[in-house]
Design an enzyme around this catalytic site. Structure first.
Site, PDB file in Angstrom:
ATOM      1  N   HIS A   2       3.813  -2.153   3.156  1.00 46.46           N
ATOM      2  CA  HIS A   2       3.837  -0.817   2.567  1.00 46.46           C
ATOM      3  C   HIS A   2       5.199  -0.576   1.909  1.00 46.46           C
ATOM      4  O   HIS A   2       6.231  -0.686   2.589  1.00 46.46           O
ATOM      5  CB  HIS A   2       3.592   0.257   3.633  1.00 46.46           C
ATOM      6  CG  HIS A   2       2.263   0.135   4.308  1.00 46.46           C
ATOM      7  ND1 HIS A   2       2.013  -0.815   5.285  1.00 46.46           N
ATOM      8  CD2 HIS A   2       1.102   0.832   4.139  1.00 46.46           C
ATOM      9  CE1 HIS A   2       0.755  -0.699   5.700  1.00 46.46           C
ATOM     10  NE2 HIS A   2       0.178   0.286   5.009  1.00 46.46           N
ATOM     11  N   ASP A  62       0.821  -1.215   0.000  1.00 50.50           N
ATOM     12  CA  ASP A  62       0.000   0.000   0.000  1.00 50.50           C
ATOM     13  C   ASP A  62       0.856   1.266   0.000  1.00 50.50           C
ATOM     14  O   ASP A  62       2.027   1.254   0.380  1.00 50.50           O
ATOM     15  CB  ASP A  62      -0.886   0.027   1.249  1.00 50.50           C
ATOM     16  CG  ASP A  62      -2.055  -0.932   1.171  1.00 50.50           C
ATOM     17  OD1 ASP A  62      -2.090  -1.741   0.216  1.00 50.50           O
ATOM     18  OD2 ASP A  62      -2.912  -0.880   2.061  1.00 50.50           O
TER      19      ASP A  62
END
Length: 331
Positions: free
Chosen positions: A279, A138
Site C-alpha cells: 500500500h 493499493d
C-alpha cells in the site's frame, strides 16, 4: 620572412572584416548561421527519452520500450521521423513500435534516433535468465506516491497502482506522475467499501465512478480491477469490464508498519510470476519496498506491471476473470 609576410597579410584582411562569427571551409567562407540552419519541411525533434535505460529479458521474451519525443514548434504539417535499431541482432532485435525481443544470451544496445541521427536515446539490453515480479500498490495515491514512483523509475522498474477514488480527489498530480512514468493504473473503487453484501447498483457505481474519475485525470481508463479486501462475488464479476487482479503474496504491510519487516518479507517471499501486495499510502511500506528494490534487481528480478507479467508468461487476461499470479490457477 615569407611566412611572416603572409601572416601579416592575413591579419590585415581579417581585421577589416565585419564583426561576425565565420566558419572556414575549403570552398568558401560563410556565416555560421548558414551552416547550422536546416532547410526541412518538417518539425525537427528536439529531445528523445526512453522510459528506461536498462532492460533485462529471457531469450524469446518480448518487452516494450516507451518513448517520449518532443518537437520544435515550427508549425510544419509533419514531424521528423525516427527509428529504432539494435547494436547486436544476434542478442536482441527491436521493431519500430519499440518491441524488444530477446534472441540469445548476451548484451546489446537499443537506439532510438531522429531521422538525421542528431538526437538519440539508448537502452542497454541484457538477455539472460530473468525472473519477473509484479508488485502492486493499493489505496493511493497519497503523500508518498511520488517518492515511490521516482524510486521505481531510478531502477528501471514498473508497478501496478490500484487507485482509490476519494484519495485521488486529494492527490491528482500523483496519479499523473504514475501514468506519465508508464506505471499501470488499476481501479480499486471509489470509497473502498466491502462489497460482499452490496447490491448491483452500488457495485456498478463504485467501479464506474472511480473509472470515470481516473479517465478525467489522465485521459485513460484503468486496465484492471482490484476489489476492496479482495472480496469477490458474482455480481462484481458481471459488472467488471476488465480483468480482476488479486495477489499471491500479501505483505500485510498495513499491519506491520516497520521498514525492516517489510524489507525482509519482500526479500523472503518474492518469486518469479508472483503478484505482491503493498500500500503506497503508508510511509513505512514505501520505505521498506524501496530498500528491497535494489536487492531484487541484484537477485535477477525484473519488476513489471501485472499485464506485462501475464503477457510474458503467455497467459492472456480476460475481463471479469480472477487472477492471483501466474503460478496459481485463475478462476
Amino acid at each position: 620572412m615569407l611566412l611572416l609576410f603572409v601572416q601579416i597579410f592575413m591579419d590585415d584582411i581579417l581585421s577589416n572584416q565585419p564583426d561576425q562569427k565565420i566558419a572556414l571551409s575549403k570552398k568558401k567562407t560563410v556565416p555560421v548561421e548558414e551552416t547550422t540552419k536546416k532547410n526541412v519541411d518538417y518539425n525537427l525533434i528536439s529531445s528523445i527519452t526512453l522510459d528506461r535505460t536498462i532492460l533485462c529479458l529471457n531469450p524469446n521474451d518480448q518487452r516494450k520500450l516507451y518513448a517520449d519525443i518532443s518537437y520544435e514548434t515550427t508549425n510544419k504539417e509533419k514531424n521528423e521521423s525516427y527509428s529504432y535499431s539494435s547494436s547486436n541482432e544476434a542478442v536482441a532485435t527491436v521493431n519500430q513500435e519499440g518491441i524488444v525481443t530477446g534472441v540469445s544470451n548476451g548484451d546489446a544496445v537499443i537506439t532510438l534516433e531522429s531521422k538525421d541521427g542528431e538526437i538519440a536515446a539508448r537502452c542497454s539490453v541484457s538477455v539472460k535468465r530473468t525472473k519477473y515480479l509484479a508488485v502492486t500498490f493499493d489505496d493511493g495515491p497519497g503523500p508518498y506516491t511520488d517518492q515511490l514512483v521516482d524510486g521505481l523509475v531510478k531502477y528501471n522498474s514498473r508497478a501496478t497502482f490500484f487507485i482509490l477514488g476519494y484519495n485521488l480527489e486529494e492527490y491528482p498530480e500523483q496519479l499523473k506522475h504514475e501514468y506519465e512514468s508508464h506505471m499501470e493504473i488499476g481501479n480499486h473503487t471509489y470509497h473502498h467499501k466491502d462489497l460482499k453484501e452490496a447490491k448491483k447498483k452500488l457495485i456498478r457505481s463504485e467501479i464506474n465512478s472511480n473509472a470515470d474519475l481516473i479517465y478525467k485525470t489522465i485521459g485513460a481508463y484503468p486496465t484492471l480491477l482490484r476489489p476492496p479486501y479482495g472480496v469477490i462475488k458474482t455480481t462484481l464479476r458481471e459488472q467488471s469490464k476488465v480483468p480482476i487482479i488479486l495477489w499471491s503474496v500479501d505483505t500485510e504491510d498495513w499491519e506491520h508498519q516497520n521498514t525492516n519487516y517489510i524489507y525482509k518479507y519482500i526479500k523472503r517471499h518474492a518469486g518469479d510470476g508472483e503478484i505482491l501486495l503493498l500500500h503506497d499510502i503508508h510511509q513505512k511500506s514505501v520505505e521498506g519496498f524501496l530498500k528491497a528494490l535494489p536487492d531484487l534487481i541484484v537477485d535477477g528480478y525484473e519488476l513489471v506491471t501485472v499485464s506485462e507479467l501475464y503477457e510474458l508468461k503467455q497467459k492472456p487476461l480476460e475481463a471479469g476473470k480472477i487472477y492471483y499470479g501466474t503460478n496459481l490457477k485463475s478462476k
